[in-house]
Design a protein around this motif. Structure first.
Motif, short mmCIF file in Angstrom:
data_model
loop_
_atom_site.label_atom_id
_atom_site.label_comp_id
_atom_site.label_asym_id
_atom_site.label_seq_id
_atom_site.Cartn_x
_atom_site.Cartn_y
_atom_site.Cartn_z
N GLY A 66 0.78 -1.24 0.00
CA GLY A 66 0.00 0.00 0.00
C GLY A 66 0.80 1.28 0.00
N GLU A 67 2.13 1.20 0.06
CA GLU A 67 2.92 2.44 0.03
C GLU A 67 2.87 3.07 -1.35
N ARG A 68 3.15 4.37 -1.39
CA ARG A 68 3.17 5.12 -2.64
C ARG A 68 4.51 5.81 -2.81
N GLY A 69 4.81 6.17 -4.04
CA GLY A 69 6.07 6.84 -4.34
C GLY A 69 7.14 5.85 -4.72
N VAL A 70 7.08 5.33 -5.95
CA VAL A 70 7.92 4.20 -6.33
C VAL A 70 9.41 4.52 -6.26
N SER A 71 9.82 5.68 -6.75
CA SER A 71 11.25 5.97 -6.72
C SER A 71 11.73 6.25 -5.30
N ARG A 72 10.88 6.87 -4.48
CA ARG A 72 11.26 7.09 -3.09
C ARG A 72 11.47 5.77 -2.37
N VAL A 73 10.53 4.85 -2.54
CA VAL A 73 10.65 3.55 -1.88
C VAL A 73 11.87 2.80 -2.39
N MET A 74 12.07 2.83 -3.71
CA MET A 74 13.20 2.11 -4.29
C MET A 74 14.52 2.68 -3.78
N ARG A 75 14.62 4.00 -3.71
CA ARG A 75 15.86 4.60 -3.23
C ARG A 75 16.09 4.29 -1.76
N GLU A 76 15.03 4.26 -0.97
CA GLU A 76 15.18 3.88 0.44
C GLU A 76 15.71 2.46 0.58
N GLU A 77 15.20 1.56 -0.26
CA GLU A 77 15.68 0.18 -0.22
C GLU A 77 17.11 0.08 -0.71
N SER A 78 17.46 0.91 -1.69
CA SER A 78 18.84 0.95 -2.16
C SER A 78 19.78 1.43 -1.06
N ASP A 79 19.37 2.47 -0.35
CA ASP A 79 20.17 2.98 0.78
C ASP A 79 20.30 1.92 1.87
N ARG A 80 19.20 1.24 2.14
CA ARG A 80 19.22 0.21 3.18
C ARG A 80 20.18 -0.93 2.81
N PHE A 81 20.16 -1.32 1.55
CA PHE A 81 21.07 -2.38 1.11
C PHE A 81 22.52 -1.93 1.25
N ALA A 82 22.81 -0.69 0.86
CA ALA A 82 24.18 -0.19 0.94
C ALA A 82 24.65 -0.13 2.39
N GLU A 83 23.77 0.25 3.31
CA GLU A 83 24.14 0.31 4.72
C GLU A 83 24.45 -1.08 5.27
N ALA A 84 23.72 -2.07 4.81
CA ALA A 84 23.91 -3.44 5.31
C ALA A 84 25.04 -4.17 4.60
#
Length: 341
Positions: A119-137
């Protein structure tokens, strides 16, 4: 967009076509899935990690197509709407269950899909957040998956190198947040821009667009690519060694005196013989080689064979690659007769 002369337009059309033929030529030999004999040239045999058809391109070109489909509308790739559209195309490709997806890209796109389905919205925002999360881990997350697809970004911003650098980083960061991945895309896009407009290879042209604290290191890496045996740049899943491998193959392959455009074929041969991630290195190299020598330098046998995602009634082919590239540098405009579509 600048008005392009015929030779420049040919070189622009060669960017996507060169990417795709390099990719399809490298597919059979990826990670040594097939040995390339020393007395044979690379062939579009298919197979590889995705059991592709002969001539079918892999994730490298498919993800580049996802970018090119947006660039071909004349969109400014630094805008939120355009980045959303690119992210949506990445997901459309991923939702089709492609046979070969890089681990980092799969992790980011899979997590993005789950959040959007919840149900979240904002595809590029969500994708970039997941990209950042992957880089942090994953501290070593500067994979080559952003560089492999970056070529069409250059076509959207031939007239503004600073804006091109911003666009290259934005598109890269959708799945690859590590600054080195963004740097590699900036460098390669600027090299493509220079090749299309000026008809020359200069992989160092974008060094001034790299943050000062990393520019010297990149200069040293590029120096190595100009003098060291191309085969030392393996494994090349890292964005730096992937760029070095492609740059070394291009710079260290002799340009024939009588038929200079054969350099495209010869340098792709060199790129694939480096080994390891052969389709990606050859796709990266192919984008710049196509930008230098043009679509007209691509052999007709390769043009007829190459095909792949997206499939909407039929696989995309060389005509589609040339059309998308041409539209991108024409600001999304066809002529009165409907060319190039």
């Amino acid at each position: 967009m600048p008005h392009l002369a015929t030779a420049q337009l040919d070189r622009a059309a060669g960017v996507l076509l060169g990417t795709a033929v390099g990719d399809a030529l490298g597919v059979p030999y990826e990670f040594e899935s097939r040995r390339l004999p020393s007395d044979e040239s690379p062939q579009m045999l298919g197979g590889g990690l995705g059991n592709f058809e002969p001539g079918e391109w892999s994730d490298d070109t498919s993800m580049a197509m996802a970018v090119a489909l947006v660039a071909s509308t004349g969109a400014d790739l630094t805008t939120d709407d355009a980045i959303d559209a690119v992210a949506e195309n990445f997901l459309r490709w991923y939702d089709g269950n492609p046979p070969d997806v890089g681990n980092q890209t799969r992790a980011v796109l899979g997590a993005t899909r789950r959040r959007l389905d919840a149900g979240e919205r904002g595809v590029s925002r969500v994708m970039r957040e997941e990209s950042d999360r992957f880089a942090e881990a994953h501290p070593r997350s500067a994979g080559n998956g952003a560089l492999m697809r970056t070529a069409p970004v250059a076509l959207a911003h031939l007239d503004d190198r600073d804006q091109l650098a911003v666009a290259a980083r934005l598109v890269a960061s959708l799945t690859h947040a590590d600054p080195l991945a963004g740097d590699s895309c900036v460098l390669w896009c600027e090299a493509i821009r220079v090749a299309v407009l000026d008809g020359r290879i200069d992989v160092r042209a974008g060094l001034d667009l790299i943050p000062a604290d990393r520019a010297d290191q990149w200069g040293a890496w590029l120096d190595d690519a100009s003098i060291k045996d191309p085969k030392v740049f393996t494994p090349n899943g890292f964005t730096v060694t992937a760029l070095q491998a492609a740059a070394a193959a291009i710079q260290q392959t002799t340009i024939p005196e009588t038929t200079a455009c054969l350099h495209l074929q010869h340098a792709l041969d060199t790129a694939i013989r480096i080994g390891n991630d052969t389709d990606t290195v050859a796709a990266i190299a192919g984008g710049l080689l196509g930008a230098r020598w043009g679509a007209s330098a691509v052999p007709w046998q390769w043009r007829r064979a190459v095909h792949g995602w997206p499939r909407e009634g039929r696989p995309s082919d060389a005509h589609d690659l040339v059309a998308l590239a041409t539209l991108a540098v024409r600001g999304g405009r066809s002529d009165r007769a409907g060319w190039p579509t």
